[in-house]
Design an enzyme around this catalytic site. Sequence first.
Site, mmCIF file in Angstrom:
data_model
loop_
_atom_site.group_PDB
_atom_site.id
_atom_site.type_symbol
_atom_site.label_atom_id
_atom_site.label_comp_id
_atom_site.label_asym_id
_atom_site.label_seq_id
_atom_site.Cartn_x
_atom_site.Cartn_y
_atom_site.Cartn_z
ATOM 1 N N MET A 10 50.691 31.584 35.578
ATOM 2 C CA MET A 10 51.336 30.265 35.591
ATOM 3 C C MET A 10 50.361 29.160 35.180
ATOM 4 O O MET A 10 50.670 28.339 34.321
ATOM 5 C CB MET A 10 51.910 29.979 36.989
ATOM 6 N N LEU A 11 49.185 29.140 35.764
ATOM 7 C CA LEU A 11 48.217 28.094 35.433
ATOM 8 C C LEU A 11 47.551 28.368 34.086
ATOM 9 O O LEU A 11 47.478 27.488 33.219
ATOM 10 C CB LEU A 11 47.146 28.005 36.542
ATOM 11 N N ALA A 22 43.828 36.281 39.336
ATOM 12 C CA ALA A 22 43.744 36.603 40.766
ATOM 13 C C ALA A 22 44.939 37.451 41.150
ATOM 14 O O ALA A 22 45.917 37.538 40.415
ATOM 15 C CB ALA A 22 43.751 35.313 41.597
ATOM 16 N N THR A 25 47.702 37.032 43.429
ATOM 17 C CA THR A 25 48.174 35.788 44.061
ATOM 18 C C THR A 25 49.333 35.993 45.040
ATOM 19 O O THR A 25 49.713 35.049 45.731
ATOM 20 C CB THR A 25 48.617 34.778 42.983
ATOM 21 N N TYR A 45 44.709 37.408 51.683
ATOM 22 C CA TYR A 45 44.606 36.598 50.449
ATOM 23 C C TYR A 45 43.528 35.516 50.623
ATOM 24 O O TYR A 45 42.622 35.386 49.798
ATOM 25 C CB TYR A 45 45.969 35.964 50.132
HETATM 26 N N1 LIG Z 1 50.253 29.835 42.883
HETATM 27 C C1 LIG Z 1 49.812 29.066 43.876
HETATM 28 O O1 LIG Z 1 50.597 28.468 44.649
HETATM 29 C C2 LIG Z 1 48.331 28.901 44.108
HETATM 30 C C3 LIG Z 1 47.890 28.099 45.170
HETATM 31 C C4 LIG Z 1 46.506 27.933 45.360
HETATM 32 C C5 LIG Z 1 45.597 28.556 44.513
HETATM 33 N N2 LIG Z 1 46.069 29.352 43.501
HETATM 34 C C6 LIG Z 1 45.076 30.005 42.622
HETATM 35 O O2 LIG Z 1 45.281 29.494 41.313
HETATM 36 C C7 LIG Z 1 44.970 30.505 40.334
HETATM 37 C C8 LIG Z 1 46.108 30.620 39.337
HETATM 38 O O3 LIG Z 1 47.298 30.959 40.050
HETATM 39 P P1 LIG Z 1 48.642 31.356 39.296
HETATM 40 O O4 LIG Z 1 49.768 31.010 40.199
HETATM 41 O O5 LIG Z 1 48.604 30.853 37.880
HETATM 42 O O6 LIG Z 1 48.483 32.958 39.292
HETATM 43 P P2 LIG Z 1 49.336 34.060 38.494
HETATM 44 O O7 LIG Z 1 50.509 33.430 37.817
HETATM 45 O O8 LIG Z 1 49.568 35.176 39.447
HETATM 46 O O9 LIG Z 1 48.311 34.505 37.347
HETATM 47 C C9 LIG Z 1 47.194 35.312 37.623
HETATM 48 C C10 LIG Z 1 46.967 36.211 36.428
HETATM 49 O O10 LIG Z 1 45.811 37.037 36.670
HETATM 50 C C11 LIG Z 1 46.131 38.362 36.222
HETATM 51 N N3 LIG Z 1 45.275 39.371 36.855
HETATM 52 C C12 LIG Z 1 45.445 39.965 38.065
HETATM 53 N N4 LIG Z 1 44.499 40.896 38.267
HETATM 54 C C13 LIG Z 1 43.692 40.891 37.175
HETATM 55 C C14 LIG Z 1 42.555 41.651 36.777
HETATM 56 N N5 LIG Z 1 42.048 42.615 37.563
HETATM 57 N N6 LIG Z 1 42.001 41.397 35.564
HETATM 58 C C15 LIG Z 1 42.513 40.467 34.753
HETATM 59 N N7 LIG Z 1 43.589 39.707 35.066
HETATM 60 C C16 LIG Z 1 44.186 39.921 36.268
HETATM 61 C C17 LIG Z 1 47.585 38.515 36.633
HETATM 62 O O11 LIG Z 1 48.213 39.625 36.014
HETATM 63 P P3 LIG Z 1 49.452 40.321 36.818
HETATM 64 O O12 LIG Z 1 50.508 39.271 36.949
HETATM 65 O O13 LIG Z 1 49.837 41.454 35.927
HETATM 66 O O14 LIG Z 1 48.896 40.739 38.146
HETATM 67 C C18 LIG Z 1 48.162 37.170 36.187
HETATM 68 O O15 LIG Z 1 48.531 37.159 34.816
HETATM 69 C C19 LIG Z 1 44.688 31.780 41.140
HETATM 70 O O16 LIG Z 1 43.303 31.964 41.235
HETATM 71 C C20 LIG Z 1 45.259 31.504 42.517
HETATM 72 O O17 LIG Z 1 44.560 32.193 43.523
HETATM 73 C C21 LIG Z 1 47.405 29.527 43.280
#
Ligand SMILES: NC(=O)c1ccc[n+]([C@@H]2O[C@H](COP(=O)([O-])OP(=O)(O)OC[C@H]3O[C@@H](n4cnc5c(N)ncnc54)[C@H](OP(=O)(O)O)[C@@H]3O)[C@@H](O)[C@H]2O)c1
Length: 280
Positions: free
Chosen positions: A11-12, A59, A61, A124
């Site tokens: 998403m980000l 991550a 997530t 997490y």
């Molecule tokens: N979403 C929230 O509300 C939130 C809140 C606070 C902080 N954050 C942090 O913000 C960041 C971005 O979040 P987001 O919501 O954009 O996350 P997201 O949509 O889940 O995107 C994370 C991406 O990382 C990929 N990934 C997972 N394991 C991996 C690996 N071993 N090697 C390479 N890529 C890998 C995932 O692939 P798959 O989908 O195939 O697993 C996914 O495409 C994260 O670090 C998260 O912890 C998020």
Amino acid sequence: MRVLVTGARGMLGSELMPFLAARHEVSGTDIHELDLRDLAATRDRVQCFSPNVIVHCAAMTKVDACEEDPDAAYAVNALATRNVALCSAELGASLVYISTDFVFDGTKQEPYNEYDMVSPVSVYGRSKLAGERYVRQFCPKSFILRTAWLYGKNGWNFVDWVISTMKDKGHLSIVTDQKGSPTWTFDLCRQIETLFMSDRFGLYHASGLGAVTRFDWTQKILTMAGIDKGSLQPITSEQLPQKAKRPANSCLDLMALRLEGLCVMRPWEHSLEDYIKSKE
Ligand SMILES: NC(=O)c1ccc[n+]([C@@H]2O[C@H](COP(=O)([O-])OP(=O)(O)OC[C@H]3O[C@@H](n4cnc5c(N)ncnc54)[C@H](OP(=O)(O)O)[C@@H]3O)[C@@H](O)[C@H]2O)c1
């Protein structure tokens, strides 16, 4: 700048890629191309592109999935982050690590600033905190950005879920006892760039300004989207069985950004309004 984005399909990351490409040379990677748990492959990829900056968004997530499979959560959120930190340091690149409000236990009554004690209550949160520690240990030129309650156009998120569920089912039950700081990915993209263009390395909170309960946030989403909220029901966290515990209060105070004069984040209501308008 040459910028490498991990989690580029998430998403980000998927919003960050075109946002940065207007001013920087950007390359993105995600699990389909490179598994960051593999240090040698990560090193090859990083050295091949030779970035000035790595923005590490990848991550595991899903908070409840992390609770069910701690090994998987730590392998990605902690050890893969260590790999990225090592590779950044070897190249002298700076690193932006996206962390989370879930490093706090939620018992504080006020918003958390960067100097508050961490005490995560979920796998997490603990695994993301382990990632923070590796970043500090291995990469001196690093920015750790703790964000919260993210929503954006390119991924599953609470705002879209509220709107579609209310339209489809006409009923929603939402908790009143969880408070946080909703954050639009677009605002966070601007904040990430502002930070990495500076040399003020360190720990930052970066969320929408202000705080709201999940229930009040839902009311605001429905009002802004022009949807009747007649059958929105308040519940408590106890009535919502979830594998992982959530902090009752994870509102963030953006003290470090404020003190450095680098804050570009906006009040959460303003961002929500712009996001909902952008979907019309
Ligand atoms: N979403 C929230 O509300 C939130 C809140 C606070 C902080 N954050 C942090 O913000 C960041 C971005 O979040 P987001 O919501 O954009 O996350 P997201 O949509 O889940 O995107 C994370 C991406 O990382 C990929 N990934 C997972 N394991 C991996 C690996 N071993 N090697 C390479 N890529 C890998 C995932 O692939 P798959 O989908 O195939 O697993 C996914 O495409 C994260 O670090 C998260 O912890 C998020």
